[in-house]
Design a protein around this motif. Structure first.
Motif, PDB file in Angstrom:
ATOM      1  N   THR A   6      42.344  48.274  53.496  1.00  0.00           N
ATOM      2  CA  THR A   6      41.321  48.194  54.504  1.00  0.00           C
ATOM      3  C   THR A   6      40.358  49.355  53.997  1.00  0.00           C
ATOM      4  O   THR A   6      39.275  48.916  53.937  1.00  0.00           O
ATOM      5  CB  THR A   6      41.902  48.404  55.911  1.00  0.00           C
ATOM      6  OG1 THR A   6      42.539  49.585  55.900  1.00  0.00           O
ATOM      7  CG2 THR A   6      42.556  47.265  56.450  1.00  0.00           C
ATOM      8  N   GLU A   7      40.603  50.323  53.569  1.00  0.00           N
ATOM      9  CA  GLU A   7      39.886  51.450  53.159  1.00  0.00           C
ATOM     10  C   GLU A   7      39.145  50.871  51.634  1.00  0.00           C
ATOM     11  O   GLU A   7      37.914  51.112  51.737  1.00  0.00           O
ATOM     12  CB  GLU A   7      40.373  52.677  52.882  1.00  0.00           C
ATOM     13  CG  GLU A   7      40.959  53.444  54.132  1.00  0.00           C
ATOM     14  CD  GLU A   7      41.730  54.784  53.865  1.00  0.00           C
ATOM     15  OE1 GLU A   7      42.075  55.030  52.811  1.00  0.00           O
ATOM     16  OE2 GLU A   7      42.041  55.377  54.646  1.00  0.00           O
ATOM     17  N   LEU A   8      39.801  50.208  50.877  1.00  0.00           N
ATOM     18  CA  LEU A   8      39.247  49.758  49.876  1.00  0.00           C
ATOM     19  C   LEU A   8      38.209  48.644  50.005  1.00  0.00           C
ATOM     20  O   LEU A   8      37.243  48.731  49.337  1.00  0.00           O
ATOM     21  CB  LEU A   8      40.343  49.429  48.674  1.00  0.00           C
ATOM     22  CG  LEU A   8      40.140  48.893  47.290  1.00  0.00           C
ATOM     23  CD1 LEU A   8      39.700  50.202  46.623  1.00  0.00           C
ATOM     24  CD2 LEU A   8      41.187  48.143  46.704  1.00  0.00           C
ATOM     25  N   ALA A   9      38.612  47.914  50.984  1.00  0.00           N
ATOM     26  CA  ALA A   9      37.705  46.755  51.013  1.00  0.00           C
ATOM     27  C   ALA A   9      36.608  46.909  52.034  1.00  0.00           C
ATOM     28  O   ALA A   9      35.645  46.157  52.367  1.00  0.00           O
ATOM     29  CB  ALA A   9      38.525  45.519  51.745  1.00  0.00           C
ATOM     30  N   LYS A  10      36.757  48.116  52.672  1.00  0.00           N
ATOM     31  CA  LYS A  10      35.694  48.431  53.608  1.00  0.00           C
ATOM     32  C   LYS A  10      35.802  47.890  54.873  1.00  0.00           C
ATOM     33  O   LYS A  10      34.392  47.362  55.420  1.00  0.00           O
ATOM     34  CB  LYS A  10      34.324  48.776  53.003  1.00  0.00           C
ATOM     35  CG  LYS A  10      34.341  49.764  51.754  1.00  0.00           C
ATOM     36  CD  LYS A  10      32.959  49.977  50.966  1.00  0.00           C
ATOM     37  CE  LYS A  10      32.938  51.119  50.106  1.00  0.00           C
ATOM     38  NZ  LYS A  10      31.753  51.350  49.497  1.00  0.00           N
ATOM     39  N   ILE A  11      36.719  47.442  55.365  1.00  0.00           N
ATOM     40  CA  ILE A  11      36.861  46.656  56.713  1.00  0.00           C
ATOM     41  C   ILE A  11      37.737  47.438  57.597  1.00  0.00           C
ATOM     42  O   ILE A  11      38.572  48.414  56.997  1.00  0.00           O
ATOM     43  CB  ILE A  11      37.543  45.353  56.343  1.00  0.00           C
ATOM     44  CG1 ILE A  11      38.945  45.561  55.542  1.00  0.00           C
ATOM     45  CG2 ILE A  11      36.521  44.489  55.568  1.00  0.00           C
ATOM     46  CD1 ILE A  11      39.348  44.138  55.484  1.00  0.00           C
ATOM     47  N   GLU A  12      37.474  47.468  58.906  1.00  0.00           N
ATOM     48  CA  GLU A  12      38.533  47.863  60.052  1.00  0.00           C
ATOM     49  C   GLU A  12      39.559  47.496  60.039  1.00  0.00           C
ATOM     50  O   GLU A  12      40.700  48.398  60.188  1.00  0.00           O
ATOM     51  CB  GLU A  12      37.830  47.873  61.138  1.00  0.00           C
ATOM     52  CG  GLU A  12      36.207  48.693  61.205  1.00  0.00           C
ATOM     53  CD  GLU A  12      35.543  48.832  62.704  1.00  0.00           C
ATOM     54  OE1 GLU A  12      36.246  48.441  63.614  1.00  0.00           O
ATOM     55  OE2 GLU A  12      34.595  49.335  62.735  1.00  0.00           O
ATOM     56  N   THR A  13      39.972  46.098  60.068  1.00  0.00           N
ATOM     57  CA  THR A  13      41.240  45.835  60.084  1.00  0.00           C
ATOM     58  C   THR A  13      41.544  44.490  59.174  1.00  0.00           C
ATOM     59  O   THR A  13      40.551  44.024  58.709  1.00  0.00           O
ATOM     60  CB  THR A  13      41.569  45.100  61.450  1.00  0.00           C
ATOM     61  OG1 THR A  13      40.542  44.219  61.941  1.00  0.00           O
ATOM     62  CG2 THR A  13      41.667  46.020  62.470  1.00  0.00           C
ATOM     63  N   ILE A  14      42.728  44.445  59.013  1.00  0.00           N
ATOM     64  CA  ILE A  14      43.053  43.123  58.241  1.00  0.00           C
ATOM     65  C   ILE A  14      42.785  41.871  58.928  1.00  0.00           C
ATOM     66  O   ILE A  14      43.178  41.514  60.002  1.00  0.00           O
ATOM     67  CB  ILE A  14      44.639  43.026  57.769  1.00  0.00           C
ATOM     68  CG1 ILE A  14      44.947  44.187  56.794  1.00  0.00           C
ATOM     69  CG2 ILE A  14      44.954  41.549  56.904  1.00  0.00           C
ATOM     70  CD1 ILE A  14      44.075  44.232  55.561  1.00  0.00           C
TER      71      ILE A  14
END
Length: 308
Positions: free
Chosen positions: A165-173
């Motif tokens: 999620t850090e890599l994709a810059k999203i809060e949750t899957i």
């Protein structure tokens, strides 16, 4: 009369305070850095290496360590609440988390002891041998990627989820039919072995040291080479590639001691960062924080055996 009752109340209060303190002192006195009982909460993705360390530590010292294996979020919550005093995680505490513990007059001792990696796996029958992190990021952001049918995590609260999620810059899957989690690393490996078209995300240590029950499933999967964001080459998650910092999803492992006194947390931390502990890390296929020394014996003379 009121004064008498007040004195009795104060004496009882002092008794209970003294009794409580003596119980705490008794717990501390029954434990030191190499003796006693302690419980450690461990990020579930790191369980195998910690279990190895525990077994060798207990054979060397008069100590018993109980391991509580939990997803990263739960492990950190237990540490912050004070329910657990020692944790092994794949990240340091945040500033806010460290402050929360310091507010209890305890300064966390954080020690780096190894480096492993988050790895992608597929069934051995799959023709796929590599994966591009840019494709993974796009897939997690809802884009259709032909090379990825689905992503499977070992737990919704795991450290591998946090890494992605850090890599994709999203809060949750995102919740989707082709992005989901199971319950444990062992379940994940079994699922991927039986569903080779899906991609699994797991901690390296579960593959380098599988349980006896899980060995047959590990034999049925393979690790994929990974191309990092803005990188040109695919890198296999081997020990030397992680050590050379070429593998894009390498992560440092830490023991976090919040006991606040010289107990088993200190002793276990010293053990796993010492010569024996670092050899265990090396033999487990991970990268030790300090490479153990090698003893080289030299001889002044070479004795040749006579031919008989």
């Amino acid at each position: 009369m009121k004064t008498t009752y007040r004195y009795i109340f104060l004496l009882l209060a002092l008794f209970f305070i003294s009794f409580s303190c003596s119980k705490k002192d008794e717990a501390k006195n029954s434990e030191n850095i190499l003796k006693g009982n302690a419980e450690i909460v461990v990020d579930e993705t790191l369980f195998p290496i910690v279990e190895d360390q525990k077994i060798i530590f207990e054979t060397n010292y008069d100590a018993t360590i109980s391991i509580v294996s939990q997803p990263e979020n739960q492990a950190i919550a237990a540490l912050l609440s004070g329910k657990q005093k020692i944790a092994i995680l794949s990240r340091k505490l945040s500033v806010a988390e460290e402050t929360q513990i310091k507010n209890k007059n305890i300064t966390p001792k954080v020690t780096h002891f190894a480096t492993d990696g988050v790895v992608f796996i597929k069934g051995i029958s799959s023709a796929t041998t590599s994966i591009d992190l840019a494709d993974v990021v796009n897939f997690l952001n809802g884009k259709n990627i032909a090379s990825i049918k689905g992503l499977v995590f070992e737990s919704a609260n795991s450290s591998t989820v946090r890494s992605l999620t850090e890599l994709a810059k999203i809060e949750t899957i995102p919740q989707a039919d082709n992005i989901f989690s199971v319950n444990t690393s062992e379940e994940l490996i079994k699922y991927i072995a039986e569903n080779p078209e899906y991609v699994g995300i797991v901690g390296l240590n579960w593959l380098t040291q599988p349980t006896v029950e899980n060995q047959k499933y590990v034999d049925a999967i393979k690790m994929l080479s990974v191309k990092g964001i803005n990188q040109n080459e695919f890198v296999f998650p081997s020990q030397d590639m992680i050590a050379s910092q070429k593998y894009p999803l390498a992560r440092d492992l830490y023991i976090i001691n919040c006991q606040g006194y010289a107990g088993l947390g200190m002793g276990f931390g010293s053990f796993i960062t010492g010569e024996k502990g670092q050899r265990i890390v090396l033999q487990a296929g991970l990268v030790p924080a300090r490479f153990p020394s090698r003893k080289i014996v030299t001889r002044k003379e070479i004795i040749k055996e006579e031919n008989k």
